[in-house]
Design a protein around this motif. Structure first.
Motif, mmCIF file in Angstrom:
data_model
loop_
_atom_site.group_PDB
_atom_site.id
_atom_site.type_symbol
_atom_site.label_atom_id
_atom_site.label_comp_id
_atom_site.label_asym_id
_atom_site.label_seq_id
_atom_site.Cartn_x
_atom_site.Cartn_y
_atom_site.Cartn_z
ATOM 1 N N LEU A 81 0.831 -1.196 0.000
ATOM 2 C CA LEU A 81 0.000 0.000 0.000
ATOM 3 C C LEU A 81 0.873 1.256 0.000
ATOM 4 O O LEU A 81 2.062 1.201 0.319
ATOM 5 N N PHE A 82 0.284 2.402 -0.342
ATOM 6 C CA PHE A 82 0.967 3.678 -0.183
ATOM 7 C C PHE A 82 -0.066 4.773 0.067
ATOM 8 O O PHE A 82 -1.264 4.599 -0.172
ATOM 9 N N TRP A 83 0.440 5.914 0.586
ATOM 10 C CA TRP A 83 -0.395 7.104 0.769
ATOM 11 C C TRP A 83 -0.063 8.050 -0.374
ATOM 12 O O TRP A 83 1.099 8.431 -0.554
ATOM 13 N N PRO A 84 -1.039 8.446 -1.190
ATOM 14 C CA PRO A 84 -0.730 9.132 -2.446
ATOM 15 C C PRO A 84 0.026 10.458 -2.383
ATOM 16 O O PRO A 84 0.851 10.711 -3.257
ATOM 17 N N PRO A 85 -0.207 11.373 -1.414
ATOM 18 C CA PRO A 85 0.514 12.642 -1.478
ATOM 19 C C PRO A 85 2.035 12.451 -1.504
ATOM 20 O O PRO A 85 2.588 11.739 -0.657
ATOM 21 N N ASP A 86 2.696 13.078 -2.479
ATOM 22 C CA ASP A 86 4.147 12.898 -2.637
ATOM 23 C C ASP A 86 4.832 14.218 -2.981
ATOM 24 O O ASP A 86 5.394 14.374 -4.062
ATOM 25 N N PRO A 87 4.784 15.185 -2.058
ATOM 26 C CA PRO A 87 5.490 16.435 -2.322
ATOM 27 C C PRO A 87 6.990 16.196 -2.451
ATOM 28 O O PRO A 87 7.498 15.149 -2.024
ATOM 29 N N THR A 88 7.694 17.146 -3.033
ATOM 30 C CA THR A 88 9.147 17.012 -3.189
ATOM 31 C C THR A 88 9.821 16.758 -1.851
ATOM 32 O O THR A 88 10.832 16.068 -1.781
ATOM 33 N N ASN B 214 1.719 18.073 5.661
ATOM 34 C CA ASN B 214 1.090 17.800 4.370
ATOM 35 C C ASN B 214 -0.398 18.122 4.410
ATOM 36 O O ASN B 214 -0.948 18.734 3.486
ATOM 37 N N LEU B 215 -1.052 17.721 5.507
ATOM 38 C CA LEU B 215 -2.481 17.988 5.646
ATOM 39 C C LEU B 215 -2.747 19.482 5.835
ATOM 40 O O LEU B 215 -3.724 20.019 5.305
ATOM 41 N N ALA B 216 -1.871 20.157 6.557
ATOM 42 C CA ALA B 216 -2.084 21.574 6.857
ATOM 43 C C ALA B 216 -2.141 22.429 5.597
ATOM 44 O O ALA B 216 -2.899 23.398 5.530
ATOM 45 N N CYS B 217 -1.330 22.069 4.580
ATOM 46 C CA CYS B 217 -1.329 22.888 3.357
ATOM 47 C C CYS B 217 -1.913 22.147 2.160
ATOM 48 O O CYS B 217 -1.814 22.621 1.025
ATOM 49 N N ASN B 218 -2.527 20.973 2.409
ATOM 50 C CA ASN B 218 -3.111 20.166 1.331
ATOM 51 C C ASN B 218 -2.064 19.854 0.268
ATOM 52 O O ASN B 218 -2.262 20.087 -0.936
ATOM 53 N N ALA B 219 -0.932 19.318 0.702
ATOM 54 C CA ALA B 219 0.168 18.978 -0.213
ATOM 55 C C ALA B 219 -0.291 17.984 -1.268
ATOM 56 O O ALA B 219 -1.167 17.150 -1.030
ATOM 57 N N GLY B 220 0.321 18.077 -2.428
ATOM 58 C CA GLY B 220 -0.024 17.186 -3.526
ATOM 59 C C GLY B 220 1.190 16.451 -4.051
ATOM 60 O O GLY B 220 1.619 15.448 -3.512
ATOM 61 N N GLY B 221 1.760 16.990 -5.143
ATOM 62 C CA GLY B 221 2.885 16.335 -5.802
ATOM 63 C C GLY B 221 2.482 15.772 -7.148
ATOM 64 O O GLY B 221 1.313 15.863 -7.557
ATOM 65 N N PRO B 222 3.424 15.165 -7.858
ATOM 66 C CA PRO B 222 3.142 14.672 -9.209
ATOM 67 C C PRO B 222 2.014 13.656 -9.303
ATOM 68 O O PRO B 222 1.292 13.605 -10.293
ATOM 69 N N ARG B 223 1.846 12.822 -8.264
ATOM 70 C CA ARG B 223 0.824 11.762 -8.341
ATOM 71 C C ARG B 223 -0.592 12.286 -8.185
ATOM 72 O O ARG B 223 -1.555 11.540 -8.381
ATOM 73 N N ALA B 224 -0.740 13.572 -7.824
ATOM 74 C CA ALA B 224 -2.083 14.118 -7.569
ATOM 75 C C ALA B 224 -2.968 14.059 -8.802
ATOM 76 O O ALA B 224 -4.197 14.006 -8.683
ATOM 77 N N VAL B 225 -2.389 14.058 -9.991
ATOM 78 C CA VAL B 225 -3.191 14.026 -11.213
ATOM 79 C C VAL B 225 -4.063 12.764 -11.259
ATOM 80 O O VAL B 225 -5.184 12.791 -11.777
ATOM 81 N N LYS B 226 -3.569 11.671 -10.714
ATOM 82 C CA LYS B 226 -4.344 10.423 -10.710
ATOM 83 C C LYS B 226 -4.967 10.129 -9.345
ATOM 84 O O LYS B 226 -6.117 9.676 -9.265
#
Length: 459
Positions: free
Chosen positions: A126-133, A143-155
């Motif tokens: 398993l993994f948790w999707p948010p992947d900021p730099t 990550n939750l405080a600023c709603n971090a995303g990263g490249p995987r957020a598109v999917k």
């Protein structure tokens, strides 16, 4: 401010020696990755939700600001204690409390590092999707405080899309439980999604139940090189309109491509005006079909080259251009303002074109890259901080970037948040009635305004 002796006594009673008062120790908590700095009056290092409740109540009684902090990787000044007060660092609340593979759920404390969580989930597939730099050293709470995303957020979506429930402490010291540890829920207001992205201005998250996703068994990458930004943007629209959603869809403008080639040594043609990095993940049996679909969508007017990575080594070689970019930026100037904005995908050419015009007008290099599938681009304005005129031009140009994104139907941030850097532009991005409602919500959660003052909402 000087903290009242009675408050210091209460904090010591609650936290023992986990209260830092020495200026040299407090200095480590005075800044974040925005390079802004303000010394807190004290730093608290709680180890339990009960301690957080006690210290918030004590600070409220004395009207002392409370500033929550993860590891300070935020780029907008959201973790800087501009009003002094007590920084609450969650570095010691770093336990992974539960991993429940059958429920695709993990329960964690806010100080858990994103990278450590991913390592703990890997044996379960398993993994948790948010992947900021900053994933290796940023916290889940941050990550939750600023709603971090990263490249995987598109999917897979950003942090807000991958949280099930939160336990938090409001500005009155009350413990609230938001959401449910089920993937469906229709019981009242969606408060957990409200808290995600609120930058610690509404409540301090002390526990999070996270939505997990099965790790894909295979990944493949494509690199599409285009004559110009418009051609690349049209390809992004085609890629997002067909059934196969890429797991990553990253964009680099002409300036970024040139830097990656000339400074980073990436193998890219001199006529390249834009680049897309496209990745698909999933089961090996269907991945070839998905890659074929993405190839067809990427092909069109202005395409110069389309490279396919058939194995992991080739995939890493294709990503070399993107990895070469960040260090190459420093060759343009010693200083950088890096802000993210987001626009509808169809308007990426107008955003990049407008930014290029601003670069000419302010006589400073500006480089755009980022998450094309979400229309979320990082605008990197390079300048010399020691040159007052350059610094003034850089600040004015970034203000115009924000205004441009709003005119194009976008907004101030896709994943970095607002903090201090964009706070004063909220009146342009949000209409007065909605902004007033935000202030009213803030007053309900934090009636005395002690939680992270000076952030997100303009004065």
């Amino acid at each position: 401010m000087d903290l009242p002796a009675s408050l210091l006594s209460e904090l010591a009673e609650t936290l023992g020696n986990a209260v830092l008062l020495d200026p040299s120790e407090r200095l480590a908590y005075a800044y974040d990755n925005s390079r802004r700095q303000a010394l807190p009056d004290a730093v608290a290092l709680p180890t339990s939700a009960e301690q957080v409740v006690a210290l918030v109540k004590a600070c409220r009684a004395h009207r002392v600001p409370v500033v929550p902090r993860g590891r300070g990787t935020n780029t907008t000044g959201a973790a800087v204690p501009v009003a002094g007060g007590v920084v609450v660092s969650f570095e010691r609340m770093d336990r992974i409390l539960q991993v429940r593979p059958g429920d695709r759920c993990a329960v964690v404390e806010p100080g858990v590092l994103n990278g450590d969580l991913q390592a703990a989930l890997a044996p379960h597939g398993l993994f948790w999707p948010p992947d900021p730099t900053s994933a290796a050293f940023s916290t889940v709470g941050g990550n939750l405080a600023c709603n971090a995303g990263g490249p995987r957020a598109v999917k897979y979506g950003a942090s807000r899309d991958n949280v099930l429930a939160l336990t938090a402490v409001t500005g009155t010291g009350e413990v609230i439980h938001c959401g449910t540890e089920t993937t469906k829920g229709a019981t009242g207001y969606d408060l957990q999604r409200l808290l995600v992205g609120s930058e610690g201005t509404l409540a301090l998250i002390v526990q999070a139940s996270l939505r997990l996703v099965p790790a894909p068994t295979a990944r493949r990458a494509l690199r599409a090189i285009y004559r110009d930004v418009s051609s690349a943007a049209l390809a992004v629209a085609r890629l997002m309109a067909q059934p196969v959603t890429p797991s990553m869809l990253e964009f680099m403008d002409g300036q970024a491509v040139r830097l990656a080639r000339e400074v980073g040594g990436a193998d890219l043609p001199p006529e390249a005006g834009a680049l897309l990095m496209i990745e698909a993940d999933g089961d090996e049996a269907i991945l070839a079909h998905d890659i074929d679909a993405l190839k067809r969508a990427a092909t069109g007017e202005g395409l110069l080259a389309l490279d396919d990575a058939a194995d992991e080594a080739a995939r890493q070689r294709l990503w070399a251009a993107r990895k070469a970019l960040s260090p190459a930026l420093r060759t343009l100037a010693p200083g950088k303002i890096n802000e993210d904005v987001v626009v509808p995908v169809s308007r990426i050419p107008e955003l990049v074109g407008g930014v290029q015009e601003l670069a000419l007008a302010c006589a400073l290099p500006i480089v755009c890259f980022g998450h094309a599938g979400n229309g979320n681009l990082h605008v990197n304005l390079m300048y010399d901080p020691a040159d007052e005129l350059q610094a003034a031009r850089a600040s004015a140009a970034m203000s115009q970037v924000f205004a441009l994104a709003i005119r194009l139907g976008g907004t101030l941030s896709g994943e970095h948040g607002i903090g201090m850097a964009k706070r004063d532009f909220m009146t342009e991005a949000v209409d007065p009635a909605t902004l007033m409602l935000m202030r009213q919500i803030k007053s309900v959660f934090d009636p005395d305004g002690i939680l992270n003052p000076g952030k997100l909402l303009p004065p």
